[in-house]
Write an enzyme that holds these catalytic residues in place. Structure first.
Site, mmCIF file in Angstrom:
data_model
loop_
_atom_site.group_PDB
_atom_site.id
_atom_site.type_symbol
_atom_site.label_atom_id
_atom_site.label_comp_id
_atom_site.label_asym_id
_atom_site.label_seq_id
_atom_site.Cartn_x
_atom_site.Cartn_y
_atom_site.Cartn_z
ATOM 1 N N CYS A 198 0.830 -1.209 0.000
ATOM 2 C CA CYS A 198 0.000 0.000 0.000
ATOM 3 C C CYS A 198 0.873 1.273 0.000
ATOM 4 O O CYS A 198 1.457 1.604 -1.016
ATOM 5 C CB CYS A 198 -0.990 -0.049 1.160
ATOM 6 S SG CYS A 198 -2.399 1.069 0.939
ATOM 7 N N HIS A 215 -3.791 -5.413 0.570
ATOM 8 C CA HIS A 215 -3.257 -5.875 1.850
ATOM 9 C C HIS A 215 -3.340 -7.401 1.936
ATOM 10 O O HIS A 215 -4.405 -7.942 2.243
ATOM 11 C CB HIS A 215 -4.028 -5.239 3.008
ATOM 12 C CG HIS A 215 -3.751 -3.781 3.173
ATOM 13 N ND1 HIS A 215 -2.733 -3.313 3.973
ATOM 14 C CD2 HIS A 215 -4.334 -2.690 2.614
ATOM 15 C CE1 HIS A 215 -2.704 -1.990 3.913
ATOM 16 N NE2 HIS A 215 -3.666 -1.589 3.097
ATOM 17 N N GLU A 231 -2.152 -9.258 4.188
ATOM 18 C CA GLU A 231 -2.126 -9.714 5.579
ATOM 19 C C GLU A 231 -3.511 -9.841 6.198
ATOM 20 O O GLU A 231 -3.673 -10.488 7.233
ATOM 21 C CB GLU A 231 -1.256 -8.771 6.432
ATOM 22 C CG GLU A 231 -1.820 -7.372 6.662
ATOM 23 C CD GLU A 231 -1.510 -6.371 5.554
ATOM 24 O OE1 GLU A 231 -1.648 -5.162 5.814
ATOM 25 O OE2 GLU A 231 -1.136 -6.787 4.437
#
Length: 199
Positions: free
Chosen positions: A74, A162, A164
């Site tokens: 990001c 993202h 994660e």
């Protein structure tokens, strides 16, 4: 090594790496240890800042880039693009929520094993509109043409989503590709071994 730019997700990146049985540490983007042989790779976190803001966090990556594999997530990706001569603009609509990867470069070592149209999580107010000629686009969605890139001749990558978070359904595959295959980390660390070593 995870460099923190103040993202709400930074601790989650570390958790996902540790779930791969790989040891990692989080350090502030402007105060991190020397890059020694113990550090196999670096991840740049997201940030509540825009790279276009006055006073936006600006890391010194001279000791990192081209020395060890580097993954910008990001804000980290947007910083890599902008600082290399690319263009980062405010999104017309804040890109927040689920998206699907309509384009995945088949030969990409970072994206290896990820499914066409797999779901990812976007959370950013800026978007990378243009990248320099030495950037290769490796992923894109309907709204975000440059959702992932690699810098030619470097093990330097950026992604605008993202991996994660839970909503990125194949994010663990991407993180494993980076941490294990690209960085070459051995998967032999556990929280229990950390406790034993510490004691």
């Amino acid at each position: 090594l995870i460099l923190d730019f103040g993202s709400q997700y930074t601790q989650l990146i570390a958790r996902r790496v540790r779930e791969l049985n790989v040891y990692c540490e989080i350090h502030p983007y402007n105060h991190f240890p020397a890059i020694t042989g113990n550090i196999k790779g670096v991840i740049l976190s997201g940030s509540p800042f825009s790279v276009r803001d006055n006073g936006a966090p600006i890391p010194d990556l001279t000791a990192i880039r081209s020395k060890v594999p580097l993954l910008g997530v990001c804000y980290g990706a947007q910083y890599l693009a902008l600082s290399s001569g690319g263009e980062v603009l405010a999104s017309k609509i804040r890109e927040y929520g689920r998206a699907n990867l309509e384009f995945i470069e088949p030969g990409s070592d970072l994206m290896h094993g990820m499914s066409q149209n797999c779901q990812v999580w976007m959370s950013h107010g800026d978007t990378i509109r243009q990248v320099p000629d030495n950037f290769r686009i490796i992923a894109g969605t309907r709204a975000v043409a440059i959702a992932g890139f690699q810098i030619t001749g470097e093990k330097t990558y950026g992604i605008q989503f993202h991996p994660e978070v839970y909503h990125s359904t194949e994010g663990t595959i991407l993180l494993r590709n980076f941490v294990v295959d690209i960085c070459g980390c051995s998967r032999d660390w556990t929280p229990a071994s950390f406790v034993e070593t510490t004691i």
